[in-house]
Write an enzyme that holds these catalytic residues in place. Sequence first.
Site, PDB file in Angstrom:
ATOM      1  N   LYS A 188      -3.802   2.963  -3.293  1.00  0.00           N
ATOM      2  CA  LYS A 188      -3.120   3.316  -4.543  1.00  0.00           C
ATOM      3  C   LYS A 188      -4.134   3.805  -5.586  1.00  0.00           C
ATOM      4  O   LYS A 188      -5.335   3.768  -5.354  1.00  0.00           O
ATOM      5  CB  LYS A 188      -2.299   2.127  -5.030  1.00  0.00           C
ATOM      6  CG  LYS A 188      -1.214   1.703  -4.025  1.00  0.00           C
ATOM      7  CD  LYS A 188      -0.130   2.768  -3.823  1.00  0.00           C
ATOM      8  CE  LYS A 188       0.687   2.652  -2.558  1.00  0.00           C
ATOM      9  NZ  LYS A 188       1.583   1.543  -2.410  1.00  0.00           N
TER      10      LYS A 188
HETATM   11  C1  LIG Z   1       2.786   0.841  -1.718  1.00  0.00           C
HETATM   12  C2  LIG Z   1       4.182   0.823  -2.191  1.00  0.00           C
HETATM   13  C3  LIG Z   1       4.891  -0.371  -2.404  1.00  0.00           C
HETATM   14  C4  LIG Z   1       4.370  -1.701  -1.971  1.00  0.00           C
HETATM   15  O1  LIG Z   1       3.150  -2.023  -2.512  1.00  0.00           O
HETATM   16  P1  LIG Z   1       2.276  -3.171  -1.834  1.00  0.00           P
HETATM   17  O2  LIG Z   1       1.255  -3.463  -2.880  1.00  0.00           O
HETATM   18  O3  LIG Z   1       1.705  -2.567  -0.594  1.00  0.00           O
HETATM   19  O4  LIG Z   1       3.185  -4.306  -1.554  1.00  0.00           O
HETATM   20  C5  LIG Z   1       6.148  -0.311  -2.962  1.00  0.00           C
HETATM   21  N1  LIG Z   1       6.707   0.865  -3.280  1.00  0.00           N
HETATM   22  C6  LIG Z   1       6.084   2.032  -3.067  1.00  0.00           C
HETATM   23  C7  LIG Z   1       6.755   3.298  -3.476  1.00  0.00           C
HETATM   24  C8  LIG Z   1       4.807   2.055  -2.494  1.00  0.00           C
HETATM   25  O5  LIG Z   1       4.192   3.215  -2.246  1.00  0.00           O
END
Ligand SMILES: *Cc1c(COP(=O)(O)O)cnc(C)c1O
Length: 377
Positions: A188
């Site tokens: 992210k």
């Molecule tokens: C990555 C992601 C999540 C989940 O995030 P985590 O930290 O991996 O639990 C939820 N929604 C979207 C759109 C994502 O890309």
Amino acid sequence: MTTTARPGAGRNASPYLYGQEAAAVARVLEAGQYGHTEVTEEFERRIAAFLGVPDAVAVMSCTAALHTALLAADVGPGHEVIVPSMTFCATVQAILAVGATPRFVDVDPGTLCVTDQHVMDAVTENTAAVVPVLFGGRAVDLSRVRKELTGSHIAIVEDAAHAFGSRYGARRVGATGDLTCFSFGPIKNLTCGQGGMVIPRTREEADTVRRIRLLGVVQSQAERAETTSYRVAGLGLRYQLSGINAAIGLAQLDRFDQTERTRRTLWRAYRRALGPLDAVTLIDVDPDRSVPHLCQVRVPHRDDVFAQLRAQGIGVGVHYPPNHLQPAFSTWRRALSATEQVAGEILTLPFHLHLTERDIDQVVTALEQVLKSAGAA
Ligand SMILES: *Cc1c(COP(=O)(O)O)cnc(C)c1O
């Protein structure tokens, strides 16, 4: 240690560390601050200050953030939650985790985000929440939904997993007054290794999320050390963010201005390179407002293009296979024409901070050639 090559165009996404993260983790380990510690609390304060909000509550993932945010908004069995099918499955799993049912909605094929209309058309008497997804880092304008839902019991819980750092006008995502959930997973915009954050709307909501993430226990660590008991106040989960992960996030936050700049520069390089390709539609994002998270295009003959680029070692991906077509979620399937149409066209190009503009040229040249051989350009 083995040396690995720089992740380039062969990878769709990749974490990017600036170098000081390892030392920050080593300091936390030496100090024994592994669990939920003052390092976690410092990370919360720094994120709140960065976003310009009164409070932020750290959890171990965005899935945990969405789960606890929905619990804090009193969403549960018998409730419907409006959610775009076009999202990562984590969004849907969080809705199921509170016992509510997803009400899948379509998206605008130009942004892959919901519009006011999609949301308002799906509201029923059972709707308890709307979970808009800020796809690719786009700060979706939901001002009409916000206005129409003001005074109702329907909560807006933003899935801002892609959108850390993006802005609505002068305010950062997270500072608009909605419950907001961020991901600090490996790939992210900002990473803790694994991590997430809830931006609560009220003090009470913050307390609820803080209680749930620590097994429903209400006393602080310090209080626990001084008494012979502790109090379990309600449902709780093991969702806290470790000091080890928080230290990585703090180090990343120190360099976030650089992350923002680089993501925007790479985005503009893609935009320029893709411009002449008539067969390709870039799912555009305003890089002045958003911190771009994914570089997505729509192409003809997608499956063929995907396979050929993969065969050439180009790290293309697809975000995401629609959730309403997943067997596990078939109970809540409905016809979503735009989502079903774009699902066969979307292609995610490599986009991460290790890329150079030369890598981008290489990706776009390969895409152009593959499209030519597929007879589309
Ligand atoms: C990555 C992601 C999540 C989940 O995030 P985590 O930290 O991996 O639990 C939820 N929604 C979207 C759109 C994502 O890309």
